[in-house]
Design an enzyme around this catalytic site. Structure first.
Site, PDB file in Angstrom:
ATOM      1  N   GLY A  54      63.469 118.031  78.485  1.00 35.41           N
ATOM      2  CA  GLY A  54      62.084 117.628  78.423  1.00 35.41           C
ATOM      3  C   GLY A  54      61.152 118.811  78.264  1.00 35.41           C
ATOM      4  CG  HIS A  57      61.103 121.840  82.053  1.00 35.32           C
ATOM      5  ND1 HIS A  57      60.567 121.464  83.260  1.00 35.32           N
ATOM      6  CD2 HIS A  57      61.827 120.773  81.619  1.00 35.32           C
ATOM      7  CE1 HIS A  57      60.952 120.233  83.552  1.00 35.32           C
ATOM      8  NE2 HIS A  57      61.702 119.782  82.564  1.00 35.32           N
ATOM      9  CE  LYS A 105      66.416 121.139  82.077  1.00 32.85           C
ATOM     10  NZ  LYS A 105      66.477 121.092  80.588  1.00 32.85           N
ATOM     11  CG  ASP A 110      68.260 116.509  79.970  1.00 35.37           C
ATOM     12  OD1 ASP A 110      67.448 115.811  79.342  1.00 35.37           O
ATOM     13  OD2 ASP A 110      67.944 117.549  80.560  1.00 35.37           O
ATOM     14  CG  HIS A 220      61.965 116.564  85.549  1.00 36.51           C
ATOM     15  ND1 HIS A 220      63.178 117.077  85.946  1.00 36.51           N
ATOM     16  CD2 HIS A 220      61.968 116.607  84.202  1.00 36.51           C
ATOM     17  CE1 HIS A 220      63.878 117.398  84.875  1.00 36.51           C
ATOM     18  NE2 HIS A 220      63.173 117.125  83.806  1.00 36.51           N
ATOM     19  CG  ASP A 401      59.146 109.912  82.745  1.00 38.31           C
ATOM     20  OD1 ASP A 401      59.528 109.052  83.566  1.00 38.31           O
ATOM     21  OD2 ASP A 401      59.933 110.630  82.108  1.00 38.31           O
ATOM     22  CG  ASP A 549      64.142 100.448  88.786  1.00 39.23           C
ATOM     23  OD1 ASP A 549      64.074 101.670  88.966  1.00 39.23           O
ATOM     24  OD2 ASP A 549      64.571  99.940  87.734  1.00 39.23           O
ATOM     25  N   GLY A 551      62.234  99.906  85.582  1.00 32.70           N
ATOM     26  CA  GLY A 551      63.205  99.557  84.551  1.00 32.70           C
ATOM     27  C   GLY A 551      63.712  98.138  84.720  1.00 32.70           C
TER      28      GLY A 551
END
Length: 569
Positions: A54, A57, A105, A110, A220, A401, A549, A551
């Site tokens: 992302g 960073h 990471k 990822d 994050h 996010d 949640d 999602g």
């Protein structure tokens, strides 16, 4: 004023990537699908090194693309993993025939997206090895549940040492093995004095009092594992160093590398003070710092804080080998003592989209299906109307996010005017998520819609066909994400929906989807009483309780849209 107010949240990453390439001597930005490479192609016979993650960073990872370090870097949206198609394209671009090492990471998004990309490349004969960096002791656990330690500032060390090994001609297996040994010998921990506020957000990721610090934060914007009263620099060092050294079993007589890293909003003077205290603390323990890296290298956007990383040399990681690789030259612009840079007019180029049309991906050229068209358009509108709601839920239980990710995933979603068949509609929706969203959510929702596209392509859209396709989507999500019912994820709504479809015992699509919608809604509601074991929410533990949640809620909305569309047909 937060610096996030001076940029457009929707274009900040692309705008920054173009400018970054223009400022660097050996860097090129490929606009579509979105990755950095070195200007000079990888020499034939040399292993290529690729990383990504992302944005937010910086200078990780783009700042470490250059001779002697990375050959490519793939950025995602802020705090969101890059999508698998961009990673695949970057891997193909830098492969010189000797294979490519992915430095990843340890974050679910990822891991999934790099894993999908690696599988796609291997299928076409490109050798890919993956090095997983998991150095954050704040998320260490003795059990097997959960995603494990997060990957943080040790990533820079892995990239430097592996980049030097690749440059000297080590083969694919040797470079990957070195990276895994470095990762295994690395541990980090971070503390924050002020949380970050990402572009587009109206509030920081968590609140801190003026006399408080957050210990064990993630990069994050995740909350830490403990909160303390304001600490002096030496107290910060002891708080972070003790668990790091304990995890490495490091002490008197050991050689180490030390990284003192600012998290984005910490001044160089403060970082220098922490570095000096860390040197003193290590010397008092008899630990020899053979090389060090001090500055701002792996940030959490504008978070005020620091992290400490220690890499312990030993039998599996000999000091002489480490120092030779550390001292090897590199042209990466963010590495200390990088050579001078100059402007180039051709630093930004436009690549090609992996596929010309979304519909072609499904192999289904049938007639448009009014139920599926209404189903998808109803779902996309429901999500777009509730982006702020989803963001707030995720801010309370994760990193905030999710709403932005879902909105991005719908950027190229088909609508009522698309005139596509059922399979092609879902294929277009899948590609929109995979190409635009990134992150865990982008990959998993993209996988769900891809499986529905496969299951419905060329078939009648009836209760049995939809039930089989949803069951297949559930299996893919559980395999890719490693989640099971009860882990507080989208699976907790998708699994009961799949069960309801198979147990409906009806030929009526409307009745079957209504049963699935009811089951998914109940499943989503139950997540408020669960402790997360997967994804970012797992890092905040019980702090996510009493929060549905997001999602799972989006999955429930998906089936509700399907039931409404079928009932209206």
């Amino acid at each position: 004023m937060s610096s996030s107010k001076i940029v457009d949240p929707g274009s900040v990453v692309a705008d920054a990537c173009r400018a970054t390439a223009r400022a660097a001597a050996d860097l090129r930005w490929v606009e579509r699908p979105g990755y950095f490479t070195r200007r000079d192609p990888v020499d034939g016979g040399r292993v290529a090194l690729l990383s990504g993650g992302g944005s937010g960073h910086e200078p990780l990872h783009s700042g470490f693309v250059g001779a002697g370090m990375l050959d490519a870097a793939v950025p995602g949206a802020v705090f969101t993993s890059p999508n698998s198609l961009a990673i695949e394209a970057a891997t193909r671009a830098v492969d010189g025939g000797a294979g490519v090492v992915h430095v990843v990471k340890n974050y679910t998004g990822d891991v999934i997206n790099f894993g999908v990309a690696a599988d796609l490349c291997r299928a076409d004969g490109i050798d890919v090895e993956t090095v997983l960096v998991d150095d954050d002791v704040a998320t260490d656990s003795s059990g097997s549940d959960g995603p494990g330690r997060r990957g943080t500032a040790a990533t820079v060390v892995v990239e430097k040492l592996c980049g030097a090994a690749a440059a000297r001609g080590d083969d694919l297996a040797a470079v990957a093995d070195l990276g895994r040994r470095v990762a295994a010998a690395s541990r980090s921990m971070a503390v924050a004095f002020r949380a970050c506020t990402v572009p587009g957000a109206s509030a920081p990721s968590f609140e801190l009092g003026d006399d408080e610090v957050e210990v064990g934060v993630g990069i994050h914007g995740e909350r830490g594992t403990a909160r303390a009263n304001t600490l002096t620099a030496r107290e910060v060092v002891d708080t972070l160093l003790d668990p790091v050294l304990s995890a490495l079993d490091a002490g008197d007589g050991d050689d180490v590398l030390l990284v003192v890293n600012g998290l984005g909003g910490t001044h160089a003077l403060e970082i220098a003070v922490v570095f000096g205290d860390a040197l003193d603390a290590l010397a008092a323990r008899g630990v020899r710092v053979r090389r060090h890296l001090v500055g701002t290298y792996v940030t959490a956007f504008d978070m005020a804080g620091v992290s400490l990383t220690v890499v312990r040399c030993g039998p599996d990681l000999p000091t002489d080998d480490v120092l030779a690789l550390w001292d090897a030259p590199t042209a990466a612009p963010a590495w200390p003592h990088a050579p001078a840079r100059e402007l180039h007019s051709d630093s930004v180029v436009d690549g090609e989209r992996p596929l010309d049309t979304a519909g072609s991906a499904s192999g289904d050229d049938g007639e448009p299906d009014p139920v599926v068209t209404a189903w998808i358009t109803g779902f996309t509108q429901r999500v777009r109307d509730a982006v702020d709601e989803l963001t707030e839920l995720d801010r309370r239980a994760g990193d905030g996010d999710f709403g932005v990710t879902m909105e991005a995933g719908l950027r190229d979603a088909p609508d009522a005017s698309s005139a596509l068949s059922a399979g092609a509609m879902f294929s277009a929706l899948s590609r929109s998520f995979l190409e635009n969203a990134g992150g865990t959510s982008g990959a998993l929702f993209g996988a769900v819609f891809h499986r529905l596209a496969d299951g419905l392509a060329g078939r009648d859209v009836d209760a049995d066909t939809v039930a089989d396709a949803v069951r297949g989507a559930l299996e893919i999500v559980m395999r890719l994400g490693g989640a099971a019912p009860g882990d507080r994820t989208m699976v907790d709504a998708l699994a009961p929906a799949a069960d309801a479809l198979h147990g409906a015992r009806t030929d009526s699509l409307a009745a079957a989807l209504t049963a699935a919608a009811d089951a998914a809604a109940r499943g989503a509601e139950r997540t408020a009483g669960m402790t997360a074991r997967r994804g970012r929410a797992s890092y905040v533990g019980d702090a996510a309780r009493d929060v549905v949640d997001p999602g799972a809620l989006a999955v429930a909305w998906f089936f509700a849209a399907g039931a409404e569309a079928a009932a209206a047909s």
